[in-house]
Design an enzyme around this catalytic site. Structure first.
Site, PDB file in Angstrom:
ATOM      1  N   ASP A  34      29.038  66.191  56.830  1.00 42.64           N
ATOM      2  CA  ASP A  34      27.830  66.247  57.581  1.00 42.64           C
ATOM      3  C   ASP A  34      27.364  65.251  58.728  1.00 42.64           C
ATOM      4  O   ASP A  34      26.930  65.533  59.909  1.00 42.64           O
ATOM      5  CB  ASP A  34      26.608  66.673  56.648  1.00 42.64           C
ATOM      6  CG  ASP A  34      26.596  67.703  55.985  1.00 42.64           C
ATOM      7  OD1 ASP A  34      25.605  67.949  55.203  1.00 42.64           O
ATOM      8  OD2 ASP A  34      27.703  68.374  56.032  1.00 42.64           O
ATOM      9  N   LYS A 117      15.286  67.092  48.377  1.00 41.19           N
ATOM     10  CA  LYS A 117      16.049  67.947  49.283  1.00 41.19           C
ATOM     11  C   LYS A 117      17.650  68.307  48.677  1.00 41.19           C
ATOM     12  O   LYS A 117      18.347  67.148  48.724  1.00 41.19           O
ATOM     13  CB  LYS A 117      16.179  67.555  50.980  1.00 41.19           C
ATOM     14  CG  LYS A 117      16.602  68.525  51.698  1.00 41.19           C
ATOM     15  CD  LYS A 117      16.441  68.220  53.122  1.00 41.19           C
ATOM     16  CE  LYS A 117      17.219  69.438  54.032  1.00 41.19           C
ATOM     17  NZ  LYS A 117      18.291  69.729  53.907  1.00 41.19           N
ATOM     18  N   LYS A 316      16.043  62.415  55.987  1.00 39.17           N
ATOM     19  CA  LYS A 316      17.515  62.317  55.830  1.00 39.17           C
ATOM     20  C   LYS A 316      17.763  61.054  55.718  1.00 39.17           C
ATOM     21  O   LYS A 316      17.467  60.090  56.426  1.00 39.17           O
ATOM     22  CB  LYS A 316      18.377  63.064  57.016  1.00 39.17           C
ATOM     23  CG  LYS A 316      18.322  64.432  57.085  1.00 39.17           C
ATOM     24  CD  LYS A 316      19.098  65.299  56.060  1.00 39.17           C
ATOM     25  CE  LYS A 316      19.499  66.472  56.452  1.00 39.17           C
ATOM     26  NZ  LYS A 316      20.692  66.730  57.663  1.00 39.17           N
ATOM     27  N   CYS A 437      46.643  25.826  66.809  1.00 39.33           N
ATOM     28  CA  CYS A 437      45.519  26.920  67.398  1.00 39.33           C
ATOM     29  C   CYS A 437      44.398  26.786  67.016  1.00 39.33           C
ATOM     30  O   CYS A 437      44.011  26.522  65.691  1.00 39.33           O
ATOM     31  CB  CYS A 437      46.142  28.376  67.167  1.00 39.33           C
ATOM     32  SG  CYS A 437      45.014  29.493  67.709  1.00 39.33           S
TER      33      CYS A 437
HETATM   34  S1  IVH Z   1      11.531  73.724  51.908  1.00 38.08           S
HETATM   35  C1  IVH Z   1      11.275  76.005  55.998  1.00 38.08           C
HETATM   36  N1  IVH Z   1      12.483  72.213  50.244  1.00 38.08           N
HETATM   37  O1  IVH Z   1      16.974  72.577  53.318  1.00 38.08           O
HETATM   38  C2  IVH Z   1      12.379  76.160  54.987  1.00 38.08           C
HETATM   39  N2  IVH Z   1      14.342  73.485  51.760  1.00 38.08           N
HETATM   40  O2  IVH Z   1      17.465  71.724  55.955  1.00 38.08           O
HETATM   41  C3  IVH Z   1      12.179  75.885  53.635  1.00 38.08           C
HETATM   42  N3  IVH Z   1      16.464  72.559  51.123  1.00 38.08           N
HETATM   43  O3  IVH Z   1      17.310  75.831  54.514  1.00 38.08           O
HETATM   44  C4  IVH Z   1      12.606  74.688  53.187  1.00 38.08           C
HETATM   45  N4  IVH Z   1      16.083  71.474  49.150  1.00 38.08           N
HETATM   46  O4  IVH Z   1      18.074  75.358  51.979  1.00 38.08           O
HETATM   47  C5  IVH Z   1      12.855  73.138  51.262  1.00 38.08           C
HETATM   48  N5  IVH Z   1      13.115  71.031  48.158  1.00 38.08           N
HETATM   49  C6  IVH Z   1      13.306  71.608  49.235  1.00 38.08           C
HETATM   50  C7  IVH Z   1      14.901  71.925  49.629  1.00 38.08           C
HETATM   51  C8  IVH Z   1      15.145  72.741  50.854  1.00 38.08           C
HETATM   52  C9  IVH Z   1      16.917  71.814  50.010  1.00 38.08           C
HETATM   53  C10 IVH Z   1      17.094  73.355  51.876  1.00 38.08           C
HETATM   54  C11 IVH Z   1      16.868  74.663  52.302  1.00 38.08           C
HETATM   55  C12 IVH Z   1      16.930  74.710  53.928  1.00 38.08           C
HETATM   56  C13 IVH Z   1      17.558  73.447  54.373  1.00 38.08           C
HETATM   57  C14 IVH Z   1      17.038  72.970  55.685  1.00 38.08           C
END
Ligand code: IVH
Length: 669
Positions: A34, A117, A316, A437
């Site tokens: 990624d 996340k 991130k 050197c």
């Molecule tokens: S909220 C508005 N909470 O991250 C979209 N997403 O990069 C709702 N993801 O498509 C996302 N953990 O698949 C949310 N705790 C979390 C998450 C999460 C992973 C993923 C999700 C989303 C992607 C976006």
């Protein structure tokens, strides 16, 4: 970069991104991580800010990823499945807060909700009257794939909800494979000659896309809920995102317990930092933290732009891989005169710091990578500190890249360049043949103080002392006095005193470190330890024949020859004598204590939970064992932590016993 160059680069970037995107989302066989993808995308975005005339609305960066595959039935999402906007550091997080505040009434008070996340696959689950009726992938956000039968095989997805349940609810969450399951699955795939999954996300996606739910079930996926997209129930009135989480918990969904309500961004930062510490040992792949405005009414006010909500941000964690361009390849002169190629990059951010160069080690490496000046390369921070070039992206070439040839003269002194076989036998290395050197001497001084652990003398101070005529070689370090140093500009009494004190303290040195300090060709720290423990004293080693050295375990002909040559050179003997005359005292090397690990060689790989790899190494050595960097048939044990990488594969290939941290701890007892 001029306009024409920019246009060409933009095209190259677009094509490469499109290729990677398809490999990743459609074929599930990513060729890079990624971070690399993000890095190329960032470069493209930046270029398009500078050259907006090349914007193309139909191009991949303006299209939503992940077309639904034909083999599954397509389903339309009632509420669009959104993505998240990323922030990569605290400044970007601040900027997000400012944007949010501007859009909200001035007196609006709000909390943030922070959660992990997960790095898996976004999934939507629909329950009617408490029964799971349909599950789908995100697809392009509007249309996904019906994977209900596969999802039913995931143990953590409730098939029915406990009452009182809402009449209708759409739960969103992440289907994910644990790191442990991924390791097991990859081991099995390897045995069966199948492609290995690069990460938990691809494994989860690949598993859910199995047309046969039985195969999907074997993958032991997990599901974590994180949102409610829609709920129909007159009695339930949700006000906040955190209330959604409480309800999900009550309805029997698996929720991660790393979540908090924060009053301000400083508390958010604390959460980000706290989770970063445990992220490595967290059983699931994660790529950041999701931060939401907790109040649902305010979320509505903020709304959605493009494909992401304004009320959420994904923090991130810094990438450990990125792409950059090799601007040049320079030659460094090392302490033994070895000429090492060094790649000079277009500076780029990797794992939180800017990287502008990385060693390429030797010409073999350049050839192996087929690296040319002008190439776009993937760089990685190994162990989070030393950057290295992992691969070249040949598709990014324009045809203007230049092959690199080793210089014929030393770049520091103009001396002749010699080609010699390396210590390990296979690699060929180039050396500056001039014994005087200056660059070589400078590097040697730096090496010498490292081996003697004289930390007060950094490279800058050493150069200064040399320029001032206080030292000509390492032996002079031990005759320095406070009076020599104190008058120098920017030094003074106190720092002079500290330097002298430390030198005095370090004059007594073990034989192995002394030997390492001499900088004998091919004698690194480990080899010096082997030689010292076998010969015991400097005198014995200096008088040894090549054969007597060569018989030792772990010592090859190149090392024996080089040690022998060193002690048969008048200048070297005079230097050793000078050191002793100036007060260096060599402590007799204690015979290696026999311990329960005597005769055993360990290779340590992956992340350990209770100690660092360095600590594990010390423990092995303290018990008489050895630690090697690579697996061979002489390896007794491979100690494998989390995410062990290729060493584990080698061990399995060679039939070397692999132990986990628990077994290792037992052996230590
Ligand atoms: S909220 C508005 N909470 O991250 C979209 N997403 O990069 C709702 N993801 O498509 C996302 N953990 O698949 C949310 N705790 C979390 C998450 C999460 C992973 C993923 C999700 C989303 C992607 C976006």
């Amino acid at each position: 970069m001029d306009k024409i160059e920019a246009q060409k680069r933009i095209k190259k970037l677009r094509d490469e991104i499109a290729r990677l995107r398809s490999a990743y989302h459609i074929e599930n066989v990513p060729s890079v991580t990624d971070d690399v993808y993000d890095s190329l995308t960032r470069e493209l975005k930046d270029l398009l800010v500078k050259f907006p005339e090349f914007t193309d609305l139909n191009s991949s960066e303006n299209r939503v990823a992940g077309k639904a595959l034909d083999k599954f039935v397509k389903v339309e999402h009632k509420t669009r499945m959104l993505s998240l906007n990323d922030v990569f550091n605290y400044e970007e997080l601040d900027a997000w807060e400012k944007r949010v505040e501007k859009l909200l009434p001035a007196d609006a008070k709000f909390n943030y909700f922070c959660e992990v996340k997960f790095d898996g696959l976004a999934v939507s689950l629909i329950y009617e009257n408490g029964v799971f009726v349909r599950g789908a992938t995100r697809g392009d956000g509007f249309i996904g794939e019906d994977i209900t039968e596969n999802l039913k095989t995931i143990q953590s997805i409730p098939l029915t909800l406990p009452s009182p349940y809402p009449q209708y609810i759409e739960v969103r969450g992440e289907a994910i494979m644990s790191k442990k399951t991924l390791v097991t699955l990859n081991k099995k795939n390897e045995l069966e000659g199948k492609t290995l999954f690069a990460n938990t996300r691809n494994a989860a996606a690949g598993s859910l896309r199995q047309l046969d739910p039985k195969l999907s079930a074997e993958r032991r996926l997990d599901f974590f809920a994180y949102d409610i997209a829609e709920i129909k129930d007159l009695k339930i009135n949700l006000q906040t995102h955190s209330e959604k989480h409480s309800l999900l918990k009550r309805l029997g969904f698996k929720m991660d317990h790393n979540e908090v309500i924060c009053k301000n961004l400083s508390e958010v930062e604390d959460f980000i930092k706290k989770f970063e510490k445990i992220r490595e040992s967290f059983p699931y792949g994660t790529d950041g933290v999701v931060i939401s405005i907790d109040d649902l009414k305010l979320q509505e006010t903020l709304g959605v732009v493009g494909k992401a909500p304004r009320y959420m941000a994904a923090f991130k964690y810094p990438a450990v891989r990125a792409t950059t361009i090799v601007k040049d390849i320079k030659i460094n002169v090392g302490r033994t005169g070895a000429l090492t190629p060094l790649a000079i990059f277009e500076p780029t951010l990797v794992a939180g710091s800017t990287v502008s160069k990385a060693t390429l080690h030797n010409m073999d490496q350049i050839e192996r990578l087929d690296l040319r000046i002008g190439d776009t390369v993937v760089i990685e921070k190994a162990g989070d500190v030393i950057p290295k070039v992992v691969e070249v992206l040949p598709k990014m070439r324009t045809g203007k890249e230049k092959k690199f040839k080793m210089l014929e003269k030393c770049p520091a002194c103009g001396g002749n360049v010699e080609k010699r076989a390396g210590g390990a036998g296979e690699t060929v290395a180039y050396y500056c043949a001039n014994p005087k050197c200056p660059a070589k001497n400078e590097r040697y001084l730096e090496h010498f103080v490292t081996a003697f652990e004289i930390y007060e003398l950094g490279p800058k101070i050493l150069r200064r002392f040399k320029d001032e005529g206080l030292i000509t070689d390492a032996g002079d370090i031990f005759t320095l006095t406070k009076e020599d140093i104190a008058p120098l500009e920017r030094f003074g009494e106190k720092s002079a005193e500290n330097i002298i004190k430390e030198i005095e303290l370090k004059k007594k040195i073990s034989f192995s470190r002394f030997l390492w300090a001499l900088g004998i060709l091919h004698v690194g720290e480990e080899t010096a330890r082997d030689l010292a423990s076998n010969f015991g004293t400097l005198d014995k080693l200096a008088k040894a024949s090549i054969e007597e050295i060569n018989v030792l375990e772990n010592i090859g002909p190149a090392v024996s020859q080089s040690v022998y040559d060193y002690f048969h050179d008048k200048n070297n003997l005079a230097f050793v004598e000078k050191l002793q005359k100036n007060g260096v005292v060599i402590k007799k090397e204690e015979k290696k204590k026999a311990g329960k690990f005597t005769g055993l060689t360990f290779v340590i790989t992956g992340t350990l939970a209770t100690m660092s790899r360095e600590m594990a190494k010390e423990k092995v050595i303290a018990l008489g064992g050895k630690v090697s960097g690579s697996v061979s048939k002489n390896t007794s044990y491979v100690l494998a932590g989390e995410e062990p990488g290729s060493k584990l594969k080698n061990a399995e290939k060679l039939g070397v016993k692999v132990i986990d941290e628990g077994e290792f701890l037992k052996m230590l007892k």
